[in-house]
Design a protein around this motif. Structure first.
Motif, short mmCIF file in Angstrom:
data_model
loop_
_atom_site.label_atom_id
_atom_site.label_comp_id
_atom_site.label_asym_id
_atom_site.label_seq_id
_atom_site.Cartn_x
_atom_site.Cartn_y
_atom_site.Cartn_z
N ALA A 85 0.83 -1.21 0.00
CA ALA A 85 0.00 0.00 0.00
C ALA A 85 0.86 1.26 0.00
CB ALA A 85 -0.92 -0.02 1.22
N GLN A 86 1.94 1.21 0.80
CA GLN A 86 2.82 2.37 0.83
C GLN A 86 3.49 2.59 -0.52
OE1 GLN A 86 5.89 2.06 3.75
NE2 GLN A 86 6.61 4.16 3.48
N VAL A 87 3.93 1.51 -1.14
CA VAL A 87 4.55 1.63 -2.47
C VAL A 87 3.54 2.17 -3.47
CG1 VAL A 87 5.49 0.29 -4.38
CG2 VAL A 87 6.29 -0.12 -2.06
N THR A 88 2.31 1.70 -3.39
CA THR A 88 1.29 2.18 -4.32
C THR A 88 1.03 3.67 -4.15
OG1 THR A 88 0.25 0.00 -4.28
CG2 THR A 88 -1.08 1.83 -5.07
N VAL A 89 0.90 4.07 -2.88
CA VAL A 89 0.65 5.50 -2.62
C VAL A 89 1.83 6.34 -3.09
CG1 VAL A 89 0.32 7.21 -0.80
CG2 VAL A 89 -0.93 5.04 -0.72
N THR A 90 3.05 5.89 -2.78
CA THR A 90 4.24 6.64 -3.20
C THR A 90 4.34 6.70 -4.70
OG1 THR A 90 5.36 5.92 -1.17
CG2 THR A 90 6.73 6.79 -2.95
N ALA A 91 4.08 5.57 -5.35
CA ALA A 91 4.15 5.55 -6.82
C ALA A 91 3.11 6.48 -7.43
CB ALA A 91 3.96 4.12 -7.31
N GLN A 92 1.92 6.46 -6.88
CA GLN A 92 0.89 7.35 -7.40
C GLN A 92 1.27 8.81 -7.20
OE1 GLN A 92 -2.71 6.17 -5.46
NE2 GLN A 92 -3.08 4.42 -6.83
N ARG A 93 1.85 9.11 -6.03
CA ARG A 93 2.27 10.50 -5.79
C ARG A 93 3.37 10.92 -6.76
NH1 ARG A 93 6.35 12.58 -3.08
NH2 ARG A 93 6.90 10.55 -2.18
N LEU A 94 4.35 10.03 -6.96
CA LEU A 94 5.44 10.36 -7.88
C LEU A 94 4.93 10.48 -9.31
CD1 LEU A 94 8.28 8.08 -6.47
CD2 LEU A 94 7.99 10.54 -6.16
N LEU A 95 4.03 9.58 -9.69
CA LEU A 95 3.48 9.67 -11.04
C LEU A 95 2.67 10.95 -11.22
CD1 LEU A 95 2.36 5.97 -11.72
CD2 LEU A 95 4.27 7.21 -12.76
N ALA A 96 1.90 11.32 -10.18
CA ALA A 96 1.14 12.58 -10.26
C ALA A 96 2.07 13.77 -10.39
CB ALA A 96 0.24 12.71 -9.04
N GLN A 97 3.16 13.75 -9.61
CA GLN A 97 4.14 14.83 -9.71
C GLN A 97 4.79 14.87 -11.08
OE1 GLN A 97 7.03 14.66 -6.60
NE2 GLN A 97 8.10 16.54 -7.23
N SER A 98 5.10 13.66 -11.58
CA SER A 98 5.70 13.61 -12.91
C SER A 98 4.73 14.12 -13.97
CB SER A 98 6.11 12.17 -13.22
OG SER A 98 6.58 12.06 -14.54
N GLU A 99 3.47 13.71 -13.86
CA GLU A 99 2.48 14.19 -14.82
C GLU A 99 2.32 15.71 -14.72
OE1 GLU A 99 -1.02 12.02 -14.06
OE2 GLU A 99 -0.25 10.10 -14.80
N HIS A 100 2.36 16.22 -13.48
CA HIS A 100 2.23 17.67 -13.32
C HIS A 100 3.42 18.39 -13.95
CE1 HIS A 100 0.68 21.35 -11.61
NE2 HIS A 100 1.89 21.61 -11.08
N LEU A 101 4.61 17.83 -13.75
CA LEU A 101 5.78 18.44 -14.37
C LEU A 101 5.69 18.35 -15.89
CD1 LEU A 101 8.64 17.19 -12.02
CD2 LEU A 101 7.73 19.50 -12.21
N ARG A 102 5.24 17.23 -16.37
CA ARG A 102 5.07 17.10 -17.82
C ARG A 102 4.08 18.16 -18.33
NH1 ARG A 102 9.12 14.02 -20.05
NH2 ARG A 102 9.26 11.98 -19.03
N ALA A 103 3.01 18.32 -17.55
CA ALA A 103 2.03 19.33 -17.95
C ALA A 103 2.64 20.73 -17.90
CB ALA A 103 0.80 19.24 -17.05
N ASP A 104 3.47 21.01 -16.88
CA ASP A 104 4.12 22.32 -16.79
C ASP A 104 5.08 22.53 -17.96
OD1 ASP A 104 2.74 22.85 -14.53
OD2 ASP A 104 4.38 22.43 -13.13
N VAL A 105 5.82 21.49 -18.29
CA VAL A 105 6.75 21.60 -19.42
C VAL A 105 5.99 21.86 -20.70
CG1 VAL A 105 8.42 20.35 -20.82
CG2 VAL A 105 8.54 20.24 -18.32
N GLU A 106 4.92 21.09 -20.87
CA GLU A 106 4.12 21.27 -22.08
C GLU A 106 3.49 22.66 -22.11
OE1 GLU A 106 2.49 20.42 -25.72
OE2 GLU A 106 4.01 19.32 -24.56
#
Length: 787
Positions: A37-58
């Motif tokens: 569960a912790q890995v899932t939550v952390t992965a989702q947070r990192l993926l959300a941050q990555s997606e946000h950064l991708r969106a900022d870059v775009e």
């Protein structure tokens, strides 16, 4: 009225026992699930941050270029508008061309999402709100151009519109590059926004100097804005830009600031600040300002390039950070999956190892508890040595399973020690009981010898002789009880016989030990004989069964004893007419015949030990004894002697005087007796069968339809004394021998004489002849052997 008692205690709940396998699995599953569960939550947070950064870059790549282009065009149009307003030579074509470039930049900007354009998707959020504000201000661009062309209003109003639009553009740019969720990128974005703002400050300086026009005179407000712009852009460069530039960016900045154009810009700024003159209508600028347009045209592209490079660097870094976050997610998922697999493998191996060890411990424990320990206890009870290697030992192991094994080993050791001590005490008690029985048996033998001496001395007194015979019969019963004690204590009945004995003589010897021996009807084989070493034991076994049968049969009923050869050896069947016994009763009695009871059971059944004695003797003889229901309603005892106890057909079977029995190791004397006269009934003792069977109504010395009195002792038959006035000598008892059948006397009249035939004179004469012959034979033997 009933009184209320104390409240009953609440029922105790039994705690549910959980299997160890379940506990181990839960112990592994719970942290594994938590880790997953912790890995899932952390992965989702990192993926959300990555997606946000991708969106900022775009968004930065999509929005940054139009914003910068729009701001540059607005700054240039603002400066040109200010110059034309101040009367500087600006042609209409140049102004229209500049406005056209601004319109094209505005059109590109309106295509961005959130600007409210027709072909753009509507958005939400703070950044898109800024873009909408810029778009809204651009809608007023045409009207402000008309006012500027008509010189409607003031110069500050005409220039202020462009400044407001550019401020909104800077805010929108700042929102797009803020990266509030990533501190590192937010730190890198600050120089980009500061460069954007610093470039605007330089552009405002250009606008302010353009408003001076050919007269080089500025209104006081415009001069104040110029001073603010100079101080602000220098502060930004020194504080928020230079310290955060990369090496490449710092090199570009130093190249720009070291150029002649930049130095001219700085010199003009310093001259305006230091050499301006206040006038009634404003501030008079120095002549140095004439070189500003050329210097600004050279510096402005460099500033824009520096700003774009920083923006691209931030976007590239954000893109790399997004990729790094995605890679981190992949590594996290992969490492976590590997860790979960490793944990699962470790749990499986650990569980199997623990369960395997526990299973081995359980198997060995059960084997020791069900096989080894009972065998050890049985060997200790038999007085045999115990192999210590068969028992678990304490190894001093430190792990939990080893500690349990050591604890069990200590329990087994304590149990074995206890059983060893108990066996030693049992063996010691057996020796003690055997010694007491031996000494008591010797005393009984001496008492029997004394009784014989009294019979010899006072045989002329028939009444006294009858009492002596009663005492003799009681002493014989006492001797059999002592032999029972010797048998149960582990001793053996010494067997002095050296010759085989016919079955008929064996049955007669066994019947002589029974009080009501005249009720026993014997049907024996004359051709069958028993080996000498087993005569005493067989005789004692049959005597116990016969005594049991006579005590439970009605007074007039016969107890039939039959002997016959069977394929397995020799069979004795003793059948009585006693009361019925249920099937469970026979099962309990047969169990007594086939089990060696501990002393605690013997103590509880001290008054009914006959079956235990029979079972013990049968075990020594390897014989089979079975009690079952008789076809006549009573009980039949079947004894099967093995063929090894039978003498060969050619063996000596003639009856004769028995040799004196050797007291043997146990020291118990066992004179074989023949019944003499009607026995006097002793007080009834508890029958062998104990509580399983009840005596039949009417049995002597037991409840009967009518009260019965003990039968009186019979007098020996008398006849005239021989010539010379002498009487026949009384018989003497010889230890370890039996009295022959010549001592059998005639039967005295029964109380119920009408039911039986009287003895004939011939029977009386034969009995007296036998009595005289036996007396002479006994006297001869007594002369050579006395205890």
């Amino acid at each position: 009225m009933a009184t209320e008692g104390p409240p009953s205690p609440p029922p105790v709940r039994r705690r549910r026992t959980v299997r160890l396998r379940t506990l181990l699995v839960c112990l592994a599953v719970v942290p594994t699930v938590a880790m997953g569960a912790q890995v899932t939550v952390t992965a989702q947070r990192l993926l959300a941050q990555s997606e946000h950064l991708r969106a900022d870059v775009e968004a930065g790549r999509r929005i940054g270029v139009p914003l910068v282009s729009l701001m540059t065009e607005l700054q240039a149009e603002r400066a040109m508008t200010a110059a034309r307003w101040a009367g500087s030579p600006v042609s209409d074509d140049s102004l229209r061309e500049k406005r056209a470039e601004t319109d094209r930049a505005a059109t590109e900007f309106r295509r961005l999402p959130g600007t409210g354009g027709d072909d753009a998707a509507q958005g939400s959020g703070q950044g898109e709100g800024r873009l909408a504000a810029v778009s809204g201000r651009l809608d007023l661009l045409a009207s402000y151009r008309k006012r500027a062309d008509a010189h409607s209003g003031s110069a500050e109003q005409a220039v202020g519109y462009y400044t407001d639009v550019i401020d909104d553009i800077i805010r929108a740019y700042q929102d797009e590059f803020s990266h509030a969720d990533d501190a590192e990128l937010a730190q890198e974005s600050r120089p980009a926004v500061a460069l954007f703002s610093a470039a605007e400050m330089v552009a405002r300086e250009d606008t302010a100097l353009a408003l001076a026009g050919p007269s080089r005179e500025l209104p006081a407000t415009a001069f104040s804005e110029f001073l603010d712009a100079v101080g602000t852009h220098r502060y930004l460069y020194e504080t928020w830009i230079v310290p955060y530039l990369s090496a490449a960016e710092l090199a570009s900045y130093e190249k720009l600031t070291g150029s002649d154009a930049w130095q001219t810009k700085v010199r003009i700024e310093n001259a305006v600040v230091a050499n301006h003159k206040d006038t009634p209508t404003g501030v008079k600028l120095p002549v140095d300002v004439d070189g500003w347009p050329a210097a600004h045209r050279t510096v402005a592209p460099g500033l824009a390039a520096l700003d774009l490079d920083r923006a691209r660097s931030v976007l590239a870094h954000a893109d790399e950070k997004a990729s790094a976050l995605e890679a981190e997610v992949y590594w996290l998922v992969g490492a976590s999956g590997g860790a979960l697999l490793l944990v699962a493998g470790v749990v499986v191996l650990t569980t199997r190892s623990v369960l395997r060890r526990l299973n081995r411990l359980h198997t060995r424990t059960v084997a020791i508890a069900e096989e080894t320990l009972p065998d050890v206890v049985a060997r200790l009870q038999r007085g045999e040595a115990v192999d210590a290697q068969a028992l678990p030992v304490v190894r001093g192991r430190r792990d939990e399973v080893g500690q349990i094994a050591d604890a069990f080993a200590r329990v087994v050791a304590a149990s074995v020690d206890g059983h060893r001590q108990l066996a030693a005490e049992r063996h010691g008690f057996g020796l003690f009981a055997s010694g007491i029985a031996s000494r008591t048996g010797n005393l009984v033998s001496r008492q029997l010898s004394l009784t014989e001496d009294l019979q010899d001395a006072f045989g002329h007194d028939e009444a006294l002789l009858a009492q002596l015979m009663r005492s003799d019969q009681l002493t014989v019963g006492m001797r059999r009880q002592i032999e029972n004690l010797l048998i149960l204590a582990g001793g053996d009945i010494p067997d002095p016989h050296t010759e085989p004995m016919r079955v008929a003589d064996l049955l007669r010897e066994a019947a002589a030990e029974v009080e009501d021996f005249r009720r026993i009807e014997r049907q024996a084989l004359d051709e069958a004989s028993v080996e000498p070493h087993a005569i005493s034991q067989i005789s004692h076994l049959l005597a116990e069964l016969l005594d049991n049968a006579t005590r439970f049969s009605p007074p007039r009923a016969k107890v039939v004893v039959r002997a016959e050869l069977v394929p397995d050896g020799l069979s004795f069947e003793i059948e009585d007419r006693g009361p019925r016994v249920p099937a469970a009763g026979y099962e309990a009695m047969n169990e007594r015949l086939h089990s060696a009871p501990p002393y605690s059971v013997l103590a509880e059944n001290a008054h009914r030990l006959g079956l235990f004695v029979v079972g013990h003797l049968a075990d020594q003889l390897q014989a089979r004894v079975t009690l079952r229901r008789s076809v006549y309603g009573g009980t039949a005892a079947v004894v099967i002697l093995p063929s090894g106890l039978l003498a060969p057909a050619g063996g000596k079977t003639e009856p004769g005087p028995r040799p004196e029995r050797d007291p043997g190791p146990a020291g118990v004397l066992h004179p074989v007796r023949e019944p003499v006269g009607e026995p006097v009934r002793e007080p009834a003792r508890e029958p062998v069968r104990g509580p399983v069977r009840e005596p039949a109504p009417g049995a002597d010395a037991r409840p009967a339809p009518a009260p019965l009195t003990p039968l009186p002792a019979r007098s020996l038959p008398t006849r005239a004394a021989p010539a010379g006035g002498t009487r026949p000598a009384l018989p003497e008892r010889v230890p370890q021998t039996h009295l022959t059948r010549q001592l059998r006397g005639p039967r005295a009249p029964e109380p119920e004489a009408g039911d039986r035939d009287a003895e004939t004179p011939q029977e009386v004469a034969d009995a007296w002849a036998d009595y005289e012959e036996g007396t002479r034979k006994v006297e001869a033997e007594l002369g050579t052997d006395r205890p």
